[in-house]
Design an enzyme around this catalytic site. Structure first.
Site, PDB file in Angstrom:
ATOM      1  N   SER A  16       0.860  -1.178   0.000  1.00 43.59           N
ATOM      2  CA  SER A  16       0.000   0.000   0.000  1.00 43.59           C
ATOM      3  C   SER A  16       0.899   1.230   0.000  1.00 43.59           C
ATOM      4  CB  SER A  16      -0.937  -0.023   1.218  1.00 43.59           C
ATOM      5  OG  SER A  16      -1.805   1.087   1.190  1.00 43.59           O
ATOM      6  N   SER A  17       0.534   2.251   0.729  1.00 43.67           N
ATOM      7  CA  SER A  17       1.312   3.486   0.809  1.00 43.67           C
ATOM      8  C   SER A  17       0.809   4.295   1.989  1.00 43.67           C
ATOM      9  CB  SER A  17       1.148   4.306  -0.471  1.00 43.67           C
ATOM     10  OG  SER A  17       1.664   5.611  -0.308  1.00 43.67           O
TER      11      SER A  17
ATOM     12  N   TYR B 228      -5.041   8.058  -6.049  1.00 44.51           N
ATOM     13  CA  TYR B 228      -3.953   7.172  -5.613  1.00 44.51           C
ATOM     14  C   TYR B 228      -4.126   6.776  -4.143  1.00 44.51           C
ATOM     15  CZ  TYR B 228       0.745   5.556  -4.385  1.00 44.51           C
ATOM     16  OH  TYR B 228       1.805   4.818  -3.930  1.00 44.51           O
TER      17      TYR B 228
ATOM     18  N   LYS C 155      -4.918   3.057  -2.464  1.00 47.58           N
ATOM     19  CA  LYS C 155      -4.023   2.443  -1.475  1.00 47.58           C
ATOM     20  C   LYS C 155      -4.757   2.137  -0.172  1.00 47.58           C
ATOM     21  CE  LYS C 155      -0.450   2.117  -4.074  1.00 47.58           C
ATOM     22  NZ  LYS C 155       0.111   0.803  -4.414  1.00 47.58           N
TER      23      LYS C 155
END
Length: 148
Positions: free
Chosen positions: A33-34, A47, A51
């Site tokens: 993920s982020s 984005y 994520k």
């Protein structure tokens, strides 16, 4: 387009790998993920939303696949610097912004690919046999929220 690239690739990969994982005696799914999916930052929007969805998707898989002895976890990296990467491009294209981004890291530096890979290897190993459904944040204390 962002959901296709940043989320659905994970769904398609899991779907394709599932028959092989079901035959494994040490099956583990580890998605990336982020921190942009953990809290609002400059990459929020499509984005960050994708994520965030990866974390929820993988956690659901951990529950759904537990009876098949398939573990599922997510690793959530903070900003990671590597040659040819986005942060190198920002470093040369917008040095002032790059310095701000580096200074947000309490460790004083961005992560390296090796620092992200090591927790992934751990989660894939038998040493993590009891770890499933977790989101392991690997960000050097970059994010400020408490993960419960």
């Amino acid at each position: 387009a962002s959901l296709n690239v940043d989320l659905l690739h994970t769904v398609r990969l899991v779907r394709s790998a599932l028959p092989h994982l079901e035959r494994s005696d040490a099956a583990a799914i580890i998605a990336i993920s982020s921190v942009s999916g953990r809290e609002c930052d400059l990459a929020s929007g499509p984005y960050g939303t994708a994520k965030t969805a990866i974390v929820g998707y993988i956690h659901g898989l951990a529950i759904q696949l537990a009876d098949k002895n398939i573990r599922a976890n997510t690793v959530t990296p903070g900003n990671t610097y590597f040659e040819g990467g986005v942060w190198q491009s920002i470093e040369t294209g917008d040095p002032a912004f790059f310095e701000i981004a580096v200074n947000l890291n309490p460790t004083g530096h961005m992560g390296t690919p090796e620092e992200i890979a090591a927790p992934v290897v751990f989660l894939a190993s038998p040493a993590a046999s009891r770890v499933s459904g977790t989101n392991l944040v690997v960000d050097g204390a970059l994010t400020r929220g408490v993960q419960l």
